[in-house]
Design a protein around this motif. Structure first.
Motif, PDB file in Angstrom:
ATOM      1  N   ARG A  36      -2.110 -27.483  25.223  1.00 41.49           N
ATOM      2  CA  ARG A  36      -2.260 -26.156  25.814  1.00 41.49           C
ATOM      3  C   ARG A  36      -1.524 -25.152  24.940  1.00 41.49           C
ATOM      4  N   VAL A  37      -2.194 -24.735  23.896  1.00 40.66           N
ATOM      5  CA  VAL A  37      -1.599 -23.848  22.906  1.00 40.66           C
ATOM      6  C   VAL A  37      -1.538 -22.427  23.449  1.00 40.66           C
ATOM      7  N   VAL A  38      -0.399 -21.787  23.232  1.00 35.92           N
ATOM      8  CA  VAL A  38      -0.235 -20.375  23.570  1.00 35.92           C
ATOM      9  C   VAL A  38      -0.246 -19.580  22.269  1.00 35.92           C
ATOM     10  N   LEU A  39      -1.173 -18.649  22.139  1.00 34.47           N
ATOM     11  CA  LEU A  39      -1.241 -17.839  20.926  1.00 34.47           C
ATOM     12  C   LEU A  39       0.019 -17.001  20.805  1.00 34.47           C
ATOM     13  N   SER A  40       0.644 -17.026  19.636  1.00 30.84           N
ATOM     14  CA  SER A  40       1.860 -16.244  19.435  1.00 30.84           C
ATOM     15  C   SER A  40       1.514 -14.789  19.156  1.00 30.84           C
ATOM     16  N   GLU A  41       2.503 -13.920  19.291  1.00 30.97           N
ATOM     17  CA  GLU A  41       2.281 -12.491  19.024  1.00 30.97           C
ATOM     18  C   GLU A  41       1.928 -12.266  17.556  1.00 30.97           C
ATOM     19  N   ASP A  42       2.578 -13.000  16.658  1.00 38.76           N
ATOM     20  CA  ASP A  42       2.274 -12.851  15.227  1.00 38.76           C
ATOM     21  C   ASP A  42       0.832 -13.274  14.933  1.00 38.76           C
ATOM     22  N   GLU A  43       0.379 -14.350  15.553  1.00 36.76           N
ATOM     23  CA  GLU A  43      -0.996 -14.803  15.345  1.00 36.76           C
ATOM     24  C   GLU A  43      -1.984 -13.782  15.900  1.00 36.76           C
ATOM     25  N   TYR A  44      -1.665 -13.218  17.047  1.00 34.19           N
ATOM     26  CA  TYR A  44      -2.563 -12.205  17.619  1.00 34.19           C
ATOM     27  C   TYR A  44      -2.662 -10.986  16.712  1.00 34.19           C
ATOM     28  N   GLN A  45      -1.531 -10.530  16.202  1.00 33.77           N
ATOM     29  CA  GLN A  45      -1.541  -9.357  15.324  1.00 33.77           C
ATOM     30  C   GLN A  45      -2.319  -9.641  14.032  1.00 33.77           C
ATOM     31  N   ALA A  46      -2.207 -10.868  13.535  1.00 38.25           N
ATOM     32  CA  ALA A  46      -2.959 -11.237  12.330  1.00 38.25           C
ATOM     33  C   ALA A  46      -4.458 -11.216  12.595  1.00 38.25           C
ATOM     34  N   LEU A  47      -4.875 -11.730  13.757  1.00 40.19           N
ATOM     35  CA  LEU A  47      -6.294 -11.700  14.116  1.00 40.19           C
ATOM     36  C   LEU A  47      -6.772 -10.277  14.360  1.00 40.19           C
ATOM     37  N   LEU A  48      -5.930  -9.487  15.007  1.00 38.56           N
ATOM     38  CA  LEU A  48      -6.293  -8.095  15.298  1.00 38.56           C
ATOM     39  C   LEU A  48      -6.505  -7.292  14.025  1.00 38.56           C
ATOM     40  N   GLU A  49      -5.702  -7.581  13.006  1.00 34.33           N
ATOM     41  CA  GLU A  49      -5.787  -6.843  11.744  1.00 34.33           C
ATOM     42  C   GLU A  49      -7.122  -7.057  11.040  1.00 34.33           C
ATOM     43  N   VAL A  50      -7.702  -8.245  11.177  1.00 34.58           N
ATOM     44  CA  VAL A  50      -8.972  -8.547  10.486  1.00 34.58           C
ATOM     45  C   VAL A  50     -10.167  -8.493  11.434  1.00 34.58           C
ATOM     46  N   SER A  51      -9.942  -8.153  12.691  1.00 34.11           N
ATOM     47  CA  SER A  51     -11.004  -8.258  13.704  1.00 34.11           C
ATOM     48  C   SER A  51     -12.220  -7.406  13.382  1.00 34.11           C
ATOM     49  N   ARG A  52     -12.017  -6.202  12.873  1.00 35.84           N
ATOM     50  CA  ARG A  52     -13.161  -5.325  12.573  1.00 35.84           C
ATOM     51  C   ARG A  52     -13.946  -5.815  11.360  1.00 35.84           C
ATOM     52  N   GLN A  53     -13.297  -6.599  10.484  1.00 36.55           N
ATOM     53  CA  GLN A  53     -14.025  -7.176   9.356  1.00 36.55           C
ATOM     54  C   GLN A  53     -15.018  -8.239   9.840  1.00 36.55           C
ATOM     55  N   VAL A  54     -14.702  -8.877  10.940  1.00 35.19           N
ATOM     56  CA  VAL A  54     -15.581  -9.907  11.484  1.00 35.19           C
ATOM     57  C   VAL A  54     -16.787  -9.267  12.144  1.00 35.19           C
ATOM     58  N   ASP A  55     -16.530  -8.379  13.128  1.00 40.58           N
ATOM     59  CA  ASP A  55     -17.592  -7.695  13.861  1.00 40.58           C
ATOM     60  C   ASP A  55     -16.922  -6.766  14.865  1.00 40.58           C
TER      61      ASP A  55
END
Length: 401
Positions: A200-219
């Motif tokens: 039961r993995v909990v996404l860390s704040e650093d991981e969320y910010q990393a995903l958020l930074e590239v999110s618009r590049q995805v779609d």
């Protein structure tokens, strides 16, 4: 020539214009009907049962002239013994359609798996501990199931709960003659395997910010979905099914429909207005259109496989190493853990959990910072009043001695 139509359970026997007969289920009752023509008139009669094999045999006999719709005036034969195939067919026709779309797919997949393993002709009343243990061993080894691969105890537990649900339903439901399908559930009380240390993995704040930074590049849709999942704590299945009729931007309210929530719990929450305004500019914004439309058809919601592909692409762009259990649901666990200081009743209302027990057991996990904060609060001095009271107690103790 007899044949069965695809997509709808219907069986025809005999020749057109001569002795054509058709059997099919009544959409309301599920009982099989037999249809034929007599002097140019189309006549229909209920066969009074849901046994598919028996209905086809009756159609063949009637078409061949061996039997009339009234079975040549003979007393109707006793019903054939209930089989797993018939039981699952009835359950699939009467119970499964009332479930959410994802649950319907799960029911159909589990039905195919159990019928393949036990056989359609197996009598459900003969199931026993040996069959239970045999299925668990085969499922763990990957010898049964759609993937053909070994699965976890958590998956096996889910499979067996469905089997138990079908048997429990059969032990409470009656056929057309008023007789229970099963006198009792033969597998009642057997212990299902449970995952000792579920991932039961909990996404860390650093991981969320990393995903958020590239999110618009995805779609742009991925960006909207990511923010909504983080800010509302809801399942990606409910998020991708949102339509603009569910959104009140002026009031800052999102209406989560019960049919798209795994818990079947309909509620509202006021979050993520900015990202929804961005989504409205990108999409049509019409009342019944999806907030996250499919790229190829704007009238349909983005599919499960698409949002899963977005997640994997974002992980790669963000430079995050693949990690088992880190997916959309890890955002839901992050939401529950981030709001650990809130009353459980409030958290359940915001995230759509029915019970606080589920939150405590499966979603919340204290991080190091929260643990340190709790210890620091415990070590703080209690205040002058309590300190002086302690001194007085000590002094009175000395004087009394």
């Amino acid at each position: 020539m007899a044949r069965t139509k695809r997509g709808r359970r219907s069986y025809g026997a005999g020749e057109w214009g001569r002795n054509r007969v058709r059997v099919f289920p009544d959409p309301k009752t599920g009982l099989f009907q037999i249809e034929w023509r007599e002097n140019g008139r189309r006549l229909t009669r209920s066969l009074g049962h849901r046994d598919w094999t028996r209905a086809k045999r009756q159609a063949d006999e009637f078409a061949a002239g061996f039997a009339s719709p009234e079975l040549n005036g003979q007393k109707e034969a006793e019903p054939e013994p209930l089989t797993l195939g018939t039981l699952f067919d009835i359950y699939g026709e009467e119970v499964t359609p009332n479930k959410a779309e994802a649950s319907q797919r799960s029911d159909r997949a589990a039905t195919r798996m159990f019928l393949q393993f036990f056989g359609r002709g197996r009598k459900p009343s003969t199931l026993s501990q040996r069959d239970w243990d045999r299925f668990i061993r085969a499922r763990r080894a990957g010898k049964v199931g759609p993937s053909g691969k070994p699965v976890s105890d958590r998956t096996i537990e889910h499979d067996l709960k469905f089997l138990i649900a079908v048997l429990n339903w059969a032990a409470k439901s009656r056929d057309e003659r008023g007789k229970l399908f099963l006198a009792s559930n033969p597998l009642r009380g057997l212990k299902t395997p449970t995952e000792k240390n579920p991932t039961r993995v909990v996404l860390s704040e650093d991981e969320y910010q990393a995903l958020l930074e590239v999110s618009r590049q995805v779609d742009w849709r991925f960006h909207v979905a990511l923010v909504l999942a983080h800010e509302t704590g809801h399942r990606i299945g409910a998020i991708r099914q949102l339509r603009w009729s569910d959104i009140d931007l002026e009031g800052g309210v999102v209406r989560w429909r019960a049919e798209h929530e795994k818990t079947g719990y309909e509620h509202q929450t006021a979050e993520a207005v900015a990202v929804l305004e961005e989504a409205r500019e990108r999409s049509s914004g019409l009342a019944d259109t999806p907030v996250l439309p499919a790229p190829t058809d704007a009238s349909k919601c983005a599919g499960r496989s698409l949002v899963r592909a977005w997640w994997y692409k974002a992980q790669t762009l963000a430079g995050l190493q693949p990690k088992r259990g880190r997916g959309w649901h890890s955002l839901r666990r992050k939401f529950a853990s981030d709001l650990m200081d809130q009353p459980l009743k409030v958290l359940c209302e915001l995230g759509g959990w029915k019970t606080a027990k589920t939150v405590l057991q499966c979603y919340q996990r204290a991080d190091e910072g929260q643990l340190r904060k709790a210890l620091e609060a415990r070590r703080r001095p209690r205040g002058r009043g309590s300190e002086s009271a302690g001194v007085k107690r000590r002094e009175s103790g000395l004087s009394s001695s």
